[in-house]
Design a protein around this motif. Sequence first.
Motif, short mmCIF file in Angstrom:
data_model
loop_
_atom_site.label_atom_id
_atom_site.label_comp_id
_atom_site.label_asym_id
_atom_site.label_seq_id
_atom_site.Cartn_x
_atom_site.Cartn_y
_atom_site.Cartn_z
N HIS A 77 0.85 -1.19 0.00
CA HIS A 77 0.00 0.00 0.00
C HIS A 77 0.88 1.23 0.00
CE1 HIS A 77 0.86 -0.47 4.25
NE2 HIS A 77 0.15 0.59 4.61
N ASP A 81 5.54 4.80 5.27
CA ASP A 81 6.48 3.82 5.86
C ASP A 81 6.66 2.60 4.96
OD1 ASP A 81 3.74 3.38 6.71
OD2 ASP A 81 4.43 1.93 8.20
N HIS A 82 5.92 2.54 3.85
CA HIS A 82 6.05 1.41 2.91
C HIS A 82 6.57 1.82 1.53
CE1 HIS A 82 4.08 -1.44 5.69
NE2 HIS A 82 3.58 -0.30 6.15
N ASP A 174 0.03 -4.46 8.02
CA ASP A 174 -0.94 -3.37 8.06
C ASP A 174 -2.38 -3.84 7.81
OD1 ASP A 174 1.72 -2.27 7.64
OD2 ASP A 174 0.74 -0.34 7.50
N HIS A 205 -4.79 -1.47 12.74
CA HIS A 205 -3.83 -2.59 12.88
C HIS A 205 -4.37 -3.62 13.87
CE1 HIS A 205 -0.27 -1.01 10.80
NE2 HIS A 205 -0.66 0.17 11.21
N HIS A 227 5.53 -5.39 12.25
CA HIS A 227 4.95 -4.03 12.31
C HIS A 227 4.66 -3.66 13.77
CE1 HIS A 227 3.04 -0.40 10.80
NE2 HIS A 227 3.33 -0.77 9.56
ZN LIG Z 1 2.81 0.48 7.98
#
Ligand SMILES: [Zn+2]
Length: 257
Positions: A77, A81-82, A174, A205, A227
């Motif tokens: 996604h 952070d990805h 996620d 989450h 995560h």
């Molecule tokens: Zn994340």
Amino acid sequence: MSALSLEFLGTGTSQGVPVIGCSCPVCTSSNSKDQRLRTSALVRTSSGCVAIDCGPDFRQQMLRAGVSQLDAVVLTHEHMDHVSGLDDLRALQFLQKRPTAIYCSERVERRLRQQFAYAFSEKPYPGAPQFELHRIEAGIPFELAGETWMPFEVEHGSIPVLAFRIGSLVYITDASSIPEESWTYVQNAHHLVLNALRIEPHYSHFHLEQALEMAQKAGARKAWLTHISHHLGLHQEVGELLVPGVQLAYDGLVVSE
Ligand SMILES: [Zn+2]
Ligand SMILES: [Zn+2]
Ligand SMILES: [Zn+2]
């Protein structure tokens, strides 16, 4: 080691652990397993090497994993952070003398074209990152590095996120819920990777209890939690609370089929 392996490049939530300026026991722990870069993984097969997600710690992760050839990046996604490390793919592009193949959904592609507009402009500056986009969608398998990847959807608060089944390995980051139609891809994995943010519930989450419930429902041989935020607690202490077959992942851990 068998042909298919997964290395946890990062197992931390969006701020990483330690968190800047935090003096909690987790952030000041001397156990290296409490130091978590942003969540990402490296899938190695007998014919290639693929990164799942490309966050802000990507450069450090590639250096640590000793990667000099990467076949593709598969994105779950568009959260920063990805994806925010995509510019650092330039080093590999110079080495490999080709653009990097990026596999992502249509929605993620739209966001990338906005966030990395300079890379997609008609006349990118010399040395700009070059991406070769491949559209993927839930329920339609694709071939990559000699393996069949089956993308399926999980819910991350209000947005859908792609998770993947690769052979007997399932990677879910996620997620706050797994829709009924996706369970067929989750069941009976040898290795199931699942996010577990913290002890307290969170809107986008799984928290620890939910992750344990999902792991049990999935019936995986081994479940690995990722995560992770500093609010989950110390690696060692939390590890002792888990049920057999479920463990906290940590940066640098490699699991293979
Ligand atoms: Zn994340
Ligand atoms: Zn902390
Ligand atoms: Zn996210």
